[in-house]
Motif scaffolding. Structure first.
Motif, PDB file in Angstrom:
ATOM      1  N   ASP A  82      33.137  25.996  37.433  1.00  0.00           N
ATOM      2  CA  ASP A  82      33.905  26.046  36.186  1.00  0.00           C
ATOM      3  C   ASP A  82      33.167  25.305  35.073  1.00  0.00           C
ATOM      4  N   THR A  86      31.690  27.223  31.773  1.00  0.00           N
ATOM      5  CA  THR A  86      32.331  26.761  30.535  1.00  0.00           C
ATOM      6  C   THR A  86      31.324  26.155  29.566  1.00  0.00           C
ATOM      7  N   LEU A 104      37.724  30.677  43.192  1.00  0.00           N
ATOM      8  CA  LEU A 104      39.088  30.599  42.656  1.00  0.00           C
ATOM      9  C   LEU A 104      40.033  31.492  43.444  1.00  0.00           C
ATOM     10  N   ARG A 109      44.049  31.260  42.852  1.00  0.00           N
ATOM     11  CA  ARG A 109      44.086  31.237  41.380  1.00  0.00           C
ATOM     12  C   ARG A 109      43.589  32.595  40.879  1.00  0.00           C
ATOM     13  N   GLU A 111      44.547  34.904  38.499  1.00  0.00           N
ATOM     14  CA  GLU A 111      44.329  35.285  37.106  1.00  0.00           C
ATOM     15  C   GLU A 111      43.001  34.744  36.590  1.00  0.00           C
ATOM     16  N   GLU A 112      42.697  33.492  36.930  1.00  0.00           N
ATOM     17  CA  GLU A 112      41.419  32.921  36.516  1.00  0.00           C
ATOM     18  C   GLU A 112      40.259  33.667  37.173  1.00  0.00           C
ATOM     19  N   SER A 113      40.453  34.015  38.433  1.00  0.00           N
ATOM     20  CA  SER A 113      39.423  34.772  39.151  1.00  0.00           C
ATOM     21  C   SER A 113      39.161  36.111  38.473  1.00  0.00           C
ATOM     22  N   ARG A 115      39.566  36.905  35.363  1.00  0.00           N
ATOM     23  CA  ARG A 115      38.860  36.730  34.086  1.00  0.00           C
ATOM     24  C   ARG A 115      37.364  36.550  34.325  1.00  0.00           C
TER      25      ARG A 115
END
Length: 645
Positions: A82, A86, A104, A109, A111-113, A115
């Motif tokens: 991350d 980022t 993720l 997780r 939704e983060e995955s 994206r």
């Protein structure tokens, strides 16, 4: 399965049936036999301290993430990946977005995955993961039945009445319940069928059943018997019976009618087909039912179904620890991960420690459906999967058992829809099997690599299997059809390599070669090499420490702080441009500049020496008079760190 059987825990004289019997981090690799006096230098710990000192780079975050990712520590891998994507998105390759997404996903997780998968695709990522993501962006949460390629056929011992509840006995026999064997003419009023007895049948080479014979001894009575599970030595059986022992009936205290609840009993083998010494389990009750025993692989735990107090739905799956000498622990509910507000029953533990069970409390094809979940070493369930069609139907499907080695099993079903008389046993064969195989090689030389660790992971990066490559570099796994897997190769001295594959829908072989790229060998005294140090570059004709060099020096600083016994010698080098004598002086200034930077950060000067070597030790052909690019010359403008103690 008819309404009566479905409501086993509400009505009297009713019997349901049951069958019988991927990771923590990988094992610690064996240490090198040869003693390495500097093996205690842990690069991961150094990187962590560098970050703690406030230094960061894409390379540091990549390597920190990788050290966790390839050890299946996805919590920490996700943390560092991350930071990578980022803070350094432009410097991050597509593969790291994929690894971050997988990490993720393993943590739930989703939704983060998703994206990150979008970015992976945008950066040129391809393969099966993109296809699935495009076809169904919610595929991680979709309720889909991952149907396995089973073929079903009725067994030959089925009668005109109810036949169900097979369980394995030894390697070549199956025990089941049938209403066709009672010879005293008694019938159960609710079904107008005879009471159930237990029969044993031979299993032929094709899995078909033949030569049915009533189980001998004291097990069968004038009431219902069903649901068996046998110990591996074949000497002990747990079975379900109405509350009836030694000629006495155990009825509950219902006001309007008396009910003989279901109980579990144990018997021992005393002859060729004789079972005696019937013992009621101590947690049985007249007030609720306990049925469908199933032994764990180590035979230290007995699973069962019950509507005892504490049940979350109409019936739940429970277990007790087997303590020996007819002593058992307190019943433990498997909890909401398994049990629903509906009915769970028919547990079966396979030879690969998968728990198969039936329930009407989950989305299914109709009635009871069969589900499966892997159990970890502590008995905790994993992801729960509906077996799908054809094993499940629009009617009731229950009592599923399977030998996962030869992929042959049995299931009970009333899929013809004719009521209790339609309960039949079906032979189940899983026809689609995939062999994943390959050879581990050195990517440069092509030489085979023995004793490499090869792991098979599912689409969620969960470990399924692990092996070591043979002396000829080969490995193989058995896998399911129509699934995504990751095959990963790891060997000391090489970079890890992994390949994502999708298995086909028909039985076959998938070749997955694993070419491992060798990591350049580090001299035992080269600290920079051990820490994967990038060269400490200087600007042309300059000796000051650049910002990018500070990040690399921070690794050396962290190592010196972590290991106070280390003494290092700093070597500084120049390129060939300029006067030889001048370059010697320049390199000396650079060496001393590097030393002063470390001393300025608190390192005792007595632990450091420094010397410039000018252009006397070039790393390439760019000597005096040779036409080279600026980039090639820069490779020679470097500092090295040699361990002296």
């Amino acid at each position: 399965m008819n309404t009566l059987v479905r409501n086993i825990f509400l009505l009297s004289f009713v019997v349901l049936t049951a069958g019988s019997t991927l990771a923590q981090k990988g094992d610690i690799r064996k240490a090198n036999k040869e003693f390495d006096r500097f093996a205690y230098i842990d690069a991961r710990e150094i990187y962590l301290k560098v970050v703690a000192d406030g230094y960061e780079s894409a390379e540091i975050y990549e390597r920190l993430g990788d050290t966790y990712y390839f050890n299946s520590d996805y919590t920490n891998a996700a943390k560092w990946y991350d930071k990578l994507v980022t803070k350094f998105p432009d410097e991050t390759d597509a593969e790291y977005y994929y690894r971050a997404a997988q990490s993720l996903k393993s943590l739930g997780r989703y939704e983060e995955s998703n994206r990150l998968l979008d970015t992976y695709k945008a950066k040129g990522g391809e393969g099966l993961v993109i296809k699935k993501f495009e076809d169904d962006p919610n595929y991680l949460k979709s309720i889909v039945f991952k149907s396995r390629e089973f073929q079903l056929a009725k067994v030959k011992v089925n009668s005109e009445l109810s036949d169900f509840g097979p369980s394995f006995y030894m390697k070549d026999k199956v025990v089941y319940a049938t209403a066709a064997g009672a010879g005293d003419g008694k019938v159960y009023n609710w079904t107008q069928q005879p009471f159930l007895d237990l029969y044993i049948a031979d299993v032929d080479a094709d899995g078909q059943l033949s030569n049915p014979t009533k189980l001998g001894g004291d097990i069968n009575t004038e009431y219902h018997e069903s649901s068996t599970t046998f110990s591996k030595d074949g000497m002990t059986v747990y079975f379900t019976r109405n509350n009836f022992l030694d000629g006495k009936k155990g009825r509950d205290k219902t006001k309007d009618f008396k009910t003989l609840r279901l109980n579990i009993y144990k018997a021992t083998k005393t002859g060729e087909n004789t079972w005696s010494n019937i013992v009621a389990l101590p947690f049985n009750s007249k007030e609720y039912s306990i049925a469908h025993p199933a032994l764990s692989l180590d035979e230290k735990r007995l699973y069962f179904s019950s509507d005892m107090p504490g049940t979350e739905g109409m019936s739940d799956l429970w277990y007790v620890d087997i303590l020996g000498n007819d002593s058992y622990g307190e019943p433990v509910n498997l909890g909401p991960d398994i049990n629903t507000e509906g009915k769970e029953s028919f547990p079966f533990i396979s030879d690969k420690n998968n728990l198969y069970f039936s329930t009407d409390g989950r989305s299914g094809l109709g009635g009871y459906d069969i589900f499966v979940t892997p159990l970890d070493k502590d008995g905790k369930p994993g992801e729960i999967t509906n077996l799908g069609a054809p094993t499940n139907s629009a009617q009731d499907d229950f009592g599923f058992i399977i030998n996962e080695e030869n992929r042959v099993g049995y299931v009970s079903s009333n899929r013809s829809g004719e009521g209790s008389i339609a309960d039949d046993i079906y032979l189940v064969k899983e026809m689609c099997t995939i062999t994943i195989q390959g050879v581990v090689t050195d990517a440069t030389s092509g030489d085979v690599i023995a004793d490499a660790e090869v792991t098979l992971l599912d689409e969620n990066n969960k470990l399924l299997n692990k092996t070591m490559s043979a002396t000829d570099g080969t490995y193989n796994f058995t896998a399911d059809c129509n699934k995504q897997y990751t095959v990963r190769g790891i060997k000391d001295g090489y970079n890890p390599y992994e390949k994502i594959i999708e298995t086909p829908s028909a039985t076959g072989v998938v070749d997955v070669p694993l070419p491992l790229q060798r990591v350049g060998p580090c001299p035992p005294d080269d600290l920079g090499c051990r820490l994967n140090l990038q060269p400490i570059y200087f600007d042309f004709d300059k000796s000051n420490i650049r910002k990018d060099a500070e990040i690399e020096l921070a690794k050396i600083l962290a190592a010196l702080r972590e290991y106070p016994e280390i003494i290092i010698h700093i070597e500084s080098h120049t390129d060939s441009r300029g006067n030889d004598a001048y370059n010697m002086q320049l390199s000396e200034r650079r060496a001393q500049s590097t030393l002063k930077w470390l001393v300025g950060k608190g390192i005792d000067p007595s632990r450091l020496t420094a010397k410039g070597y000018g252009e006397s030790q070039l790393v390439n052909q760019c000597s005096n008079g040779v036409d080279c690019t600026a980039e090639e010359h820069q490779l020679n403008r470097r500092s090295m760190f040699i361990i002296k103690n």
